[in-house]
Design an enzyme around this catalytic site. Structure first.
Site, PDB file in Angstrom:
ATOM      1  N   LEU A  19       0.801  -1.320   0.183  1.00 58.67           N
ATOM      2  CA  LEU A  19       0.136   0.034  -0.002  1.00 58.67           C
ATOM      3  C   LEU A  19       0.853   1.212  -0.247  1.00 58.67           C
ATOM      4  CD1 LEU A  19      -2.613  -0.710   2.872  1.00 58.67           C
ATOM      5  CD2 LEU A  19      -2.904  -0.982   0.462  1.00 58.67           C
ATOM      6  N   ASP A  62       2.136  -6.403   2.306  1.00 62.68           N
ATOM      7  CA  ASP A  62       2.842  -5.490   3.302  1.00 62.68           C
ATOM      8  C   ASP A  62       3.349  -6.257   4.629  1.00 62.68           C
ATOM      9  OD1 ASP A  62       2.717  -2.906   2.400  1.00 62.68           O
ATOM     10  OD2 ASP A  62       0.494  -3.221   2.489  1.00 62.68           O
ATOM     11  N   GLU A  67       5.818  -4.778  12.551  1.00 65.64           N
ATOM     12  CA  GLU A  67       5.363  -3.907  13.811  1.00 65.64           C
ATOM     13  C   GLU A  67       3.939  -3.570  13.693  1.00 65.64           C
ATOM     14  OE1 GLU A  67       6.095   0.607  13.296  1.00 65.64           O
ATOM     15  OE2 GLU A  67       6.853   0.511  15.561  1.00 65.64           O
ATOM     16  N   ASP A  68       3.362  -3.568  12.606  1.00 61.08           N
ATOM     17  CA  ASP A  68       1.930  -2.996  12.401  1.00 61.08           C
ATOM     18  C   ASP A  68       0.853  -4.050  12.974  1.00 61.08           C
ATOM     19  OD1 ASP A  68       2.485  -0.514  11.620  1.00 61.08           O
ATOM     20  OD2 ASP A  68       2.612  -1.332   9.354  1.00 61.08           O
ATOM     21  N   ARG A  87      -4.411  -5.832   4.998  1.00 61.97           N
ATOM     22  CA  ARG A  87      -3.178  -6.114   5.994  1.00 61.97           C
ATOM     23  C   ARG A  87      -3.928  -7.044   7.166  1.00 61.97           C
ATOM     24  NH1 ARG A  87       1.156  -2.147   7.418  1.00 61.97           N
ATOM     25  NH2 ARG A  87       1.863  -4.429   8.025  1.00 61.97           N
ATOM     26  N   ARG A 133      -5.101   4.686  10.110  1.00 62.89           N
ATOM     27  CA  ARG A 133      -5.090   3.248  10.406  1.00 62.89           C
ATOM     28  C   ARG A 133      -5.803   2.740  11.658  1.00 62.89           C
ATOM     29  NH1 ARG A 133      -1.519   0.584   7.010  1.00 62.89           N
ATOM     30  NH2 ARG A 133      -1.946   1.610   4.744  1.00 62.89           N
ATOM     31  N   HIS A 163       1.238   6.877  10.018  1.00 67.50           N
ATOM     32  CA  HIS A 163       1.116   6.389  11.507  1.00 67.50           C
ATOM     33  C   HIS A 163       1.764   7.579  12.339  1.00 67.50           C
ATOM     34  CE1 HIS A 163       1.518   2.133   9.547  1.00 67.50           C
ATOM     35  NE2 HIS A 163       0.266   2.229  10.165  1.00 67.50           N
ATOM     36  N   CYS A 248       9.434  -0.192  11.481  1.00 70.56           N
ATOM     37  CA  CYS A 248       8.109  -1.091  11.088  1.00 70.56           C
ATOM     38  C   CYS A 248       8.613  -2.596  10.644  1.00 70.56           C
ATOM     39  CB  CYS A 248       7.357  -0.313   9.941  1.00 70.56           C
ATOM     40  SG  CYS A 248       8.296  -0.231   8.643  1.00 70.56           S
TER      41      CYS A 248
HETATM   42  N1  LIG Z   1       4.883   1.003  11.166  1.00 67.42           N
HETATM   43  C1  LIG Z   1       5.069   1.242   9.701  1.00 67.42           C
HETATM   44  O1  LIG Z   1       5.524   2.508   9.327  1.00 67.42           O
HETATM   45  N2  LIG Z   1       4.572   0.721   8.772  1.00 67.42           N
HETATM   46  C2  LIG Z   1       4.498   1.031   7.421  1.00 67.42           C
HETATM   47  C3  LIG Z   1       3.535   0.375   6.916  1.00 67.42           C
HETATM   48  C4  LIG Z   1       3.709   0.432   5.148  1.00 67.42           C
HETATM   49  C5  LIG Z   1       2.682  -0.423   4.333  1.00 67.42           C
HETATM   50  N3  LIG Z   1       2.779  -0.028   2.783  1.00 67.42           N
HETATM   51  C6  LIG Z   1       1.142   0.227   4.914  1.00 67.42           C
HETATM   52  O2  LIG Z   1       0.775   1.108   3.926  1.00 67.42           O
HETATM   53  O3  LIG Z   1       0.737  -0.306   5.765  1.00 67.42           O
END
Ligand SMILES: NC(=O)NCCC[C@H](N)C(=O)O
Length: 258
Positions: A19, A62, A67-68, A87, A133, A163, A248
């Site tokens: 994404l 992704d 981390e997410d 995700r 998010r 974020h 992340c």
């Molecule tokens: N914690 C973060 O910095 N996550 C990056 C996530 C990037 C991923 N392309 C997203 O949009 O979810």
């Protein structure tokens, strides 16, 4: 003795489809991304972190941004529910991994959404970004999960970046660092130090004053070195094209077995 394990997840075959929200899409080189990821993992290991690879989620572009998917407070894991539906399938294997490591595991439930990238911990203070998010219900569920354990949860509006931790992270002494134009409410943080580059806002604390940072923030690295820290620099350019940053790509587990 704090544990020094870190969850990581290898980039999958669909990485280039990851994404992008606040950036224009530019092509990602999968082979270079893998090499950069290996060097990132190598830097964690070289500084005393045992890396634990979460099972791949190859259908999820992704997945590497592990981390997410989970937020830790002490040894307790809160498995996230991303505001980005694509995700959400990333979390199943992460929940298994933290369970296997002996962590009590909670989950963010519908209609709550929460991405780990929105959570910045400084001691017992847990800042949570309310943005694209993470919704109000996600913030409330984070409070319900961690306040009984002694956390003080502080909600922060986030609209200029993906974020909260795209805008700010913190130095070992608790000073919050961020790139001014992207930080809406610096007054919410006790001490705020502006940095000269966007990626300079992202540091991973490796221990002993060492800060893992992206190669794209050389002037911020100089600033931190001048303050007595030791930047450890990695090139994560392919992940930056997908709005990823050094934070992340891993989840540090510092309180296992406590
Ligand atoms: N914690 C973060 O910095 N996550 C990056 C996530 C990037 C991923 N392309 C997203 O949009 O979810």
């Amino acid at each position: 003795m704090p544990s020094r394990k870190a969850l990581v997840r290898r980039p999958g075959p669909r990485l280039a489809e990851g994404l992008v929200t606040h950036l224009e899409r530019t092509p990602v080189d999968p082979a270079l991304a893998l090499a950069q990821w290996e060097r990132y993992v190598g830097a964690l290991r070289a500084h005393g972190w045992e890396t634990v690879e979460v099972e791949p989620a190859d259908e999820c572009p992704d997945g590497v941004f592990v981390e997410d998917t989970v937020v830790m407070f002490r040894n307790v894991a809160l498995v996230c529910r991303s505001g980005a539906p694509s995700r959400r399938p990333e979390t199943a294997a992460v929940a298994k991994a933290v369970d296997r490591l002996g962590c009590p595991v909670g989950r963010v439930r519908e209609p709550g959404t929460l991405d780990g990238g929105d959570v910045l911990k400084i001691g017992d203070t847990v800042y949570v970004g309310r943005g694209g998010r993470t919704n109000a219900e996600g913030v409330a569920q984070l409070r319900a999960a961690f306040e009984p354990l002694g956390a003080r949860v502080v909600a922060v509006p986030v609209s200029r970046v993906l974020h909260l931790k795209s805008a700010v992270t913190a130095l070992p002494d608790g000073t919050v660092v961020g790139y001014g134009p992207l930080v809406e409410t610096p007054s919410l943080f006790g001490r705020f130090l502006p940095v000269p580059e966007e990626a300079g806002a992202h540091v991973v604390l490796l221990g002993g004053g060492k800060l893992l940072m992206a190669a794209s923030a050389p002037r911020s690295a100089e600033l931190f070195a001048d303050l007595g820290y030791e930047p450890v620099v990695v090139d994560i350019g392919e992940f930056e094209k997908l709005e990823g940053c050094v934070t992340c790509l891993s989840v540090r587990l510092r309180h296992l077995g406590t």
